[in-house]
Scaffold this active site. Sequence first.
Site, short mmCIF file in Angstrom:
data_model
loop_
_atom_site.label_atom_id
_atom_site.label_comp_id
_atom_site.label_asym_id
_atom_site.label_seq_id
_atom_site.Cartn_x
_atom_site.Cartn_y
_atom_site.Cartn_z
N TYR A 163 -16.94 -25.99 -5.42
CA TYR A 163 -16.95 -26.84 -6.61
C TYR A 163 -17.31 -28.29 -6.29
O TYR A 163 -18.14 -28.91 -6.96
CB TYR A 163 -15.59 -26.76 -7.32
CG TYR A 163 -15.48 -27.69 -8.49
CD1 TYR A 163 -15.94 -27.30 -9.74
CD2 TYR A 163 -14.94 -28.96 -8.36
CE1 TYR A 163 -15.85 -28.15 -10.82
CE2 TYR A 163 -14.85 -29.81 -9.43
CZ TYR A 163 -15.30 -29.41 -10.66
OH TYR A 163 -15.22 -30.26 -11.72
N ASP B 258 -15.97 -20.66 -13.56
CA ASP B 258 -16.20 -20.94 -14.98
C ASP B 258 -17.16 -22.11 -15.19
O ASP B 258 -17.91 -22.14 -16.15
CB ASP B 258 -14.86 -21.25 -15.66
CG ASP B 258 -13.99 -22.18 -14.82
OD1 ASP B 258 -13.34 -21.68 -13.90
OD2 ASP B 258 -13.98 -23.39 -15.07
N LYS C 77 -8.18 -16.13 -13.63
CA LYS C 77 -8.08 -17.29 -14.50
C LYS C 77 -9.25 -17.28 -15.49
O LYS C 77 -10.40 -17.37 -15.10
CB LYS C 77 -8.13 -18.59 -13.70
CG LYS C 77 -8.04 -19.82 -14.58
CD LYS C 77 -8.51 -21.09 -13.88
CE LYS C 77 -10.00 -21.10 -13.63
NZ LYS C 77 -10.53 -22.45 -13.31
#
Lengths: 522, 273
Positions: A265, A300, A372
């Site tokens: 990330y 996500d 998640k």
Amino acid sequence: MAKLNIDSGIVARCQQAAKTIADGVDKEIAGLTTTSIERTVLRLYGVTGVDNDDIPVANIIVDQLKEKELLAEGAAKNLGKALLSSGLEIAELTEAIAQGEIYLPQLVAEADFSDRRITDFLIKLAEKKSKEINNNRKKRKNLQKELGLGSQPWLYVIVATGNIYEDVNQARAAARQGADIVAVIRSTAQSLLDYVPHGPTTEGFGGTYATQENFRIMREALDDIGEEVGRYIQLVNYCSGLCMPEIAAMGALERLDMMLNDAMYGILFRDINMHRTMVDQHFSRLINGYAGIIINTGEDNYLTTADSLAEAHTVIASQFINKEMARRAGMENELIGLGHAFEIDPAQENGFLLELAQAQLIRQLFPQAPLKYMPPTKHMTGDIFKGYLLNGMFNLASIITGQGIQLLGMLTEAIHTPFVQDRALSLENARYIFKNANKLGAEIEFKDDGIIQERATKVLEEAGEMLEDIAELGLLQALAEGYFANIKRPVTGGKGSDGVLECGKNYFNPFTKIFREEMLER
Amino acid sequence: MNLEPGTGGNSSRVESSAWLNKAAAVDLENLRPYGDTIDDGKIQLSFTLPVSFGPKAKAAGKALLENIGFKEVEIVHVKDLKEGFTFFVAYGRSQATVDYTSLQVVNPTVSIMDYSEINSFIAEKIGRPIKVVGACTGSDAHTVGLDAILNMKGYAGEYGLERYSGFTTWNLGSQVPNEVLISKAVEVGADALLVSQVVTQKNIHVKNLTELVELLEAEGIRDEFILVVGGPKIGHELAMELGFDAGFGPGTTPPEVASFLAQELVLEGKEEN
């Protein structure tokens, strides 16, 4: 439970490719440490506090050691030498450094002890400190047993006022309204600070600074309310950015329960140097795993910058990689909360079916992971009424496919950080749907040649091909070529590269060994 | 559908009928909200008060709306948010009116073209692609809006500027210091700077945007660029106040920004000649 037919041959190929990819990363990071890891070691030993200019003592020490070229053997050894030669306790030493009364490299130079004496001293001290973290893990287990946890999907909400005391009020209200998990969003741009701010904070932008004291305050407030509502309330923060391992250490010490923690990330979305990120994520995960903290990975996010239909397979490819890298840091499957999201354009015909395909596929590929699931963000607008309905569809997809951690969508997502009523409405939405459609997943089957099955087959095949491509290229090169999120990053560029250091042959970090060995014994 | 308010019946395909123009006319000089009857003034509200749930909280919610000036206040839903918070859904009859006929709206003056019209407009009138450098400046990490306008994929079914033959774009992403944005703009010889600001807590966006204009002015290069800002809490009026050439709010599509840039550049060119 409705099941998709999944080609186990492709799954095995995905797993094999992920192993090859992780082997490549291991080679890249072997023999490297970072300034943030060295500060983390100091924090784990109990170095805390700031000087008159609010500079953390951990930063002061590491900067001094780096300047004097003493970091190659690690911060631990230098700390050990300073403690032995001064005869001070850690708290005393830290205070003296904060006051500018002691210059640590001076104490190091004065030290005249055998290497054995120093390492024995350090290991003993590290074992004592590790025990505190392990006790936190046991305490969490006991509290969860005693109070109970909500049933999955857990209801996850965020607070983001910028003021920790205001956050406390909102978090406690959310717990009473039914939330299982509270995340304190960090102040924007904290991820790019190369130090962790200190003390309780009351001003932030779009969130509240992650500080050890803020962690402690919120932990206490949630433990208190948890006892009252008869449910253990889990606390989340963000273990990412330039201080990734330091935040992990703070979370371990203050008994946080979850951490956003992704292997890639920072590279993609914060332009942090690749080696810095890879080295830091490994040590962070050692700490999180040892402390029993669930990590949430960030796949996500890919779908917020890239097309959620065309790039769905990148999410799955990344999950295989994130999982393999977490496993190599000793994490149990039950702690690896892989991330994904409900981001398909609501105008897409049968878009809900495609969301179901993705969510169900991920559920079956990673059966032990507390997945998640992130709510719609990209297609949320100022039309809060439509937004509320979108969030309802998201909740429905989750209950059908058995997700683990439900990050609740806010109807005002596109407008502001959540108001107290936005959060209450989101909890009501989720509780209604989770209860009302509770066993729907167990009642239905997917048609063999239906839209859902065919979509899942296609996405998995694409993920397999992508993983094999990356295995050949190497992860760093793949990131450079824009394989994830349509974002390209240079292998040697990015922020924080000056904090990547080569370990000398006498390098020593006792925590790595203690954490790893104890996790193996569990 | 592009109906003038209150004149909906006039656009009907039917010339005359039993229902045409039978409802009360709208008084545009004293415009009021519409629930289900002209001039009923109905407004829907929801809000929270930081007091504990109970009859007194409900009375407070009603009194508050009456103090604002609503008549016939109905609290239709009260919910205990716990920890001393109470949530209300309410309706009220607004006493306020607005004179629609005298209202002035500040908008970027531009006629909106579509994708291919814009490309041919640029090819004809400018003869080269327009260079645009975009960034989320300061500490802002939210690139959703910037990406919606700049990236290939675009937004709401419209391609982003990157896709246009009439534009060459540089998307610098999030958390870009103003200095970096400016030096990139100078380096590539940009025609326009596109700034996105999502985070507005404590007016951080105003500070960021003001700083950009000040830096450009200090370097004496403010007039070399068209300055555009967008974001959920950005309006054209605010943008003009801060020294930008245009501001675009939520829901803006790429062709709106593209049309503005193309026409503004032509306009500026004319002025220079």
